[in-house]
Design a protein around this motif. Sequence first.
Motif, PDB file in Angstrom:
ATOM      1  N   GLU A 448       0.851  -1.196   0.000  1.00  0.00           N
ATOM      2  CA  GLU A 448       0.000   0.000   0.000  1.00  0.00           C
ATOM      3  C   GLU A 448       0.878   1.233   0.000  1.00  0.00           C
ATOM      4  O   GLU A 448       1.706   1.429   0.897  1.00  0.00           O
ATOM      5  N   ASP A 451      -0.443   6.760  -2.822  1.00  0.00           N
ATOM      6  CA  ASP A 451      -1.298   7.087  -3.964  1.00  0.00           C
ATOM      7  C   ASP A 451      -1.908   5.870  -4.648  1.00  0.00           C
ATOM      8  O   ASP A 451      -2.391   5.957  -5.766  1.00  0.00           O
ATOM      9  N   GLY A 452      -1.843   4.691  -4.031  1.00  0.00           N
ATOM     10  CA  GLY A 452      -2.448   3.540  -4.671  1.00  0.00           C
ATOM     11  C   GLY A 452      -1.931   2.213  -4.161  1.00  0.00           C
ATOM     12  O   GLY A 452      -1.301   2.123  -3.098  1.00  0.00           O
ATOM     13  N   LYS A 609       1.358  -0.479 -10.614  1.00  0.00           N
ATOM     14  CA  LYS A 609       0.639   0.296  -9.578  1.00  0.00           C
ATOM     15  C   LYS A 609      -0.777   0.571 -10.060  1.00  0.00           C
ATOM     16  O   LYS A 609      -1.001   0.953 -11.208  1.00  0.00           O
ATOM     17  N   ALA A 611      -3.544   3.094  -9.187  1.00  0.00           N
ATOM     18  CA  ALA A 611      -3.824   4.326  -8.446  1.00  0.00           C
ATOM     19  C   ALA A 611      -5.207   4.236  -7.810  1.00  0.00           C
ATOM     20  O   ALA A 611      -6.050   3.432  -8.211  1.00  0.00           O
ATOM     21  N   HIS A 612      -5.402   5.104  -6.826  1.00  0.00           N
ATOM     22  CA  HIS A 612      -6.700   5.098  -6.143  1.00  0.00           C
ATOM     23  C   HIS A 612      -7.836   5.340  -7.134  1.00  0.00           C
ATOM     24  O   HIS A 612      -8.910   4.725  -7.039  1.00  0.00           O
ATOM     25  N   ASP A 614      -7.892   4.448 -10.265  1.00  0.00           N
ATOM     26  CA  ASP A 614      -8.120   3.230 -11.041  1.00  0.00           C
ATOM     27  C   ASP A 614      -8.953   2.224 -10.256  1.00  0.00           C
ATOM     28  O   ASP A 614      -9.835   1.553 -10.813  1.00  0.00           O
TER      29      ASP A 614
END
Length: 622
Positions: A448, A451-452, A609, A611-612, A614
């Motif tokens: 974690e 940003d994601g 990654k 992202a939040h 996504d």
Amino acid sequence: MSIRRLPEHLINRIAAGEVVERPASALKELVENAIDAGAERIAVRLANGGLDRIEVVDDGCGVAPADMALALERHATSKLPDERIEAVETLGFRGEALPSIASVARLTMESRVRGADGWRRIVDNGQLAGEGPHAMPPGTAIRVEDLFARVPARRKFLRSPRSEYGACLDIVRRLAMAHPDISFSLEHDGRRTLAVQGGEGREDRVAALIDRALADNHVVVSLEREGLRLAGVASLPTFNRGVADHLYLFVNGRPVRDRLVTGAVRAAYADLLARDRHPVLALFLDVPPGEVDVNVHPAKTEVRFRDPALVRGMLVSGIKRALDDAGFRSAQRPDAASMMAWRAEPVSPTPIGRTPIFDFAAPPPAGGAGKAAIPPSFYGIPPQQSGAAAPSLSDAVRSYWSGDLSQPAPSLAPAARAEAAEAAPPDGAQFPLGVARGQVAKTYIVAEAEDGLVIVDQHAAHERLVLERMRRALAGSGVAAQALLLPEVVELDEPACDRLEARLEELREFGLELERFGPSAMLVRATPAMLGNGDTQGLVRDLADDLAQADEALTLRERLDHVAATMACHGSVRAGRVLSVAEMNALLREMEVTPHSGQCNHGRPTWVKLAHGDIEKLFGRK
């Protein structure tokens, strides 16, 4: 069938001249003639890689004295019953092998037909040097001496005796694989290097010539379609090699090299093997003579199929069906007695005798890609007391792994799992790749970040880290070696041992100390310390394969990089290894300060990654 001269119009249809490029091509023609003669035993003797002498002795039907002179003329053959060259069913038919070889060497031909007297004929670089009666058992013996001795322009382009011998060995191995009913033996400079007995099953012969372990790690391929029959053996996906030079195809008993096979094999193993790994297999395809043209190449090493799509489909379907039938089989594990010698790794970390997978205290390289630092509090190191020197992270971690209990033990309890943690998990905002929250499928680390969500392939990532460590060590004082308590013997074929022996000093720079142990084995005395207790057998075999593929084409620097990449692959933590959260976080922190850690040694990404934003889209929140 007696030898006859071919008519002029048929001679014009046949390519002009049998290619004799090197000792291996001459040996191929002689052994194929022995097979066509119905031999049950074929003995090959070489001197100086075949440059000084090639001798092939068989117990076939022999050549009558009256036909011996004709056998040494161009365009004379006993292998075509009529003028239909597309109907040939023997390995050779051009009728030019013997005269072509005799024109560039001293050739002695001795033969005896059962029930008749033997005869000898000697031709020295195209000129008759003598002939007469000769006592010998039934069969034929042909001796070729001083190949290209009087053609210096051709001789200087030959490779070293070791390389020429390796090519000769490959020829004999392929022909012996295609004809398990015939006994073959090969001697080089008076030492026997290959011997197989006739009457073996096809699977046993293939395993004896490629790798004995293949006998327990293969599936049987069998398929028949539209008059074509496919048979053979293919290795399990878990039994693989580093290069694609162990793919053998035989068409109507003739060993051929065809790019069609490489593509078909890649398609059959597409979802079972990484792109940098290759299976071991030998496939035997029986095709009606009218469906294949064997006269494409003068040396008959290539063929052309009338319907290549049908052949490719058979190869893919046959291999896939055999692998599907194998179910959950994988490469056989070592026997139970051997496994008892290993000590199980404790579930919880213990400071006594523990060897770390990751270098927790590895200094970041100069000009590293990342600036993240690992705070001492992450490992449970107490803050500095007034008037006392703060223990460094490097000292604390090294003391812990060396078993020095005088130093405070870093807190390595798992931090994001069901069991209680001794300290709160670190804040993901401090690190670009976040902090580990768990492991999925024993392969991917889930972390974690601020940003994601970050997903890391543990094997690919660690592979890159080990490679960069080895490069830094090479630039410094060299890679440290770890001596083995008991040296390990790795069995290889002789050319592979020769390639490794020629690079002993280069390999020693990497901490790998090898020693020749007989003609077909290497003794491993030390391995790179940073690799730990890895697969020594697999490492040495893959190094030999890599040298075979790129030894001559690459510079020394490029070869060293290839060696380092191969070692890093074997020294990295594998998929399927359960890691503690501390180990996961150590991996993430080292990735942040290591150049090129975004991709593994083979170009694949090591992490992705989400992202939040996504993640919110996946759940329809955005």
